[in-house]
Design an enzyme around this catalytic site. Structure first.
Site: not given
Length: 355
Positions: A27, A78
């Site tokens: 991330r 994602d």
């Protein structure tokens, strides 16, 4: 393709000598960065950001522009793009996380699911990979990724996130035939998706088995690891004149490293509950290791971050085969300066373990 100016991430995964321990962060393109929040606001919402190759490229490169120490870029996307392309209707509920308009609850539902074509059904991801590779211009390697079949299945059966996975586990024990059919279809989809990313320019790939650690040891082997093995067996392992390393990351999988090391991936991701020194003693002959600082350490002051980096480097010890990372993704509330202190500490303190 452009020659890589910095390949220490790929070299460490292949256990080739490096000058310092490479570092990147799960991330790393995310909400802790003000520039990410600005681009996301421009996109309108999270999925619009994922589906716009230029904006996905912009956020992928933001951490590299801020932190010159980063040794890899990871595609901004994602894990739920695959179920969305299967027609499940992904949307994001504020404060609730991802949800699906359709849930999978029977063998008939599973048999009706298509296996998405990467270029036809997930072309926006492939376009993002191509755009990022072009813009990186050989600065660092690009990591592609996917969720694992078990992890994707939990979202599809539960209809979104879950604390206890009751529907998924009920299907697993009540109707293993249906669960195996779903996992098999997902394994085909993930293999095709990752191969599409490799063709488009991803130079390494990671399989995120975020919820594998929720399973019993026996269920993990049968319902998660077996399908990740299928994927690894089906992946393109050489592209553009280079080996394409595979990283397998099961959060909560520290008890099963030996089984994971047999799957054929070059590296295993570790969460922060594992001791990296004992993990190296157990499987370091067979695989490289990635990890494994607790993301919450980044809430502490830079001196404390540095001390924890030093401890993990010492626990791993001398030589290559270690990619420094967090044990899971960075959280949105972290001060960006603390992430910078983390990256600086890894390069500065690791040189003594190499050469």
């Amino acid at each position: 393709m452009t020659a890589l100016k910095n390949d220490r991430f790929l070299r460490a995964l292949l256990k080739q000598p490096v000058d310092v321990t490479p570092v990147w962060m799960m991330r790393q393109a995310g909400r802790y960065l003000p520039e990410y929040r600005a681009t996301r606001a421009k996109a309108g919402d999270f999925m619009s950001l994922c589906m716009n190759p230029e904006l996905a490229c912009e956020v992928t490169l933001q951490p590299l522009d801020r932190y010159p120490q980063l040794d890899a870029a990871i595609l901004f996307s994602d894990i739920l793009t695959i179920p969305d392309a299967m027609g499940q209707g992904l949307y994001f509920e504020t404060g609730e996380g991802p949800r699906f308009r359709k849930v999978v609850s029977s063998l008939a539902d599973i048999e009706a699911l298509p296996v998405p074509d990467p270029e036809q059904d997930l072309g926006y991801v492939m376009d993002a990979v191509r755009t990022i590779r072009r813009e990186l211009n050989g600065r660092v390697p690009l990591i592609g990724f996917s969720g694992s079949p078990w992890t994707l299945a939990t979202y599809m059966v539960e209809g979104g996130s879950s604390k206890d996975f009751r529907k998924s586990k009920a299907m697993l024990y009540d109707n293993p035939k249906a669960m195996h059919a779903l996992l098999d279809k997902l394994a085909q989809s993930v293999t095709s998706y990752l191969n599409g990313q490799i063709h488009a320019g991803a130079q390494a790939v990671q399989i995120f088995d975020s919820w594998g650690g929720s399973l019993s040891a026996a269920a993990y082997q049968e319902f998660s690891l077996a399908y990740m093995r299928k994927i690894v067996d089906g992946l393109i392992r050489e592209h553009d004149g280079r080996r394409v390393p595979v990283i397998l990351f099961t959060k909560g999988g520290g008890l099963w490293l030996e089984s994971m090391a047999e799957v054929g991936a070059e590296a295993l991701g570790l969460d922060w509950t594992c001791d990296i020194g004992s993990a190296r003693a157990r499987v370091g002959e067979r695989v490289a290791l990635q990890g494994n600082m607790d993301p919450s350490v980044l809430y502490a002051n830079p001196a404390a971050i540095r001390a924890e980096v030093a401890r993990i480097l010492a626990a791993y010890g001398k030589g290559t085969g270690h990619v420094f990372n967090l044990g899971h993704g960075i959280t949105p509330e972290v001060d960006p300066a603390h992430a910078g202190a983390f990256f600086e500490a890894v390069h500065e303190l690791s040189a003594q373990y190499h050469g």
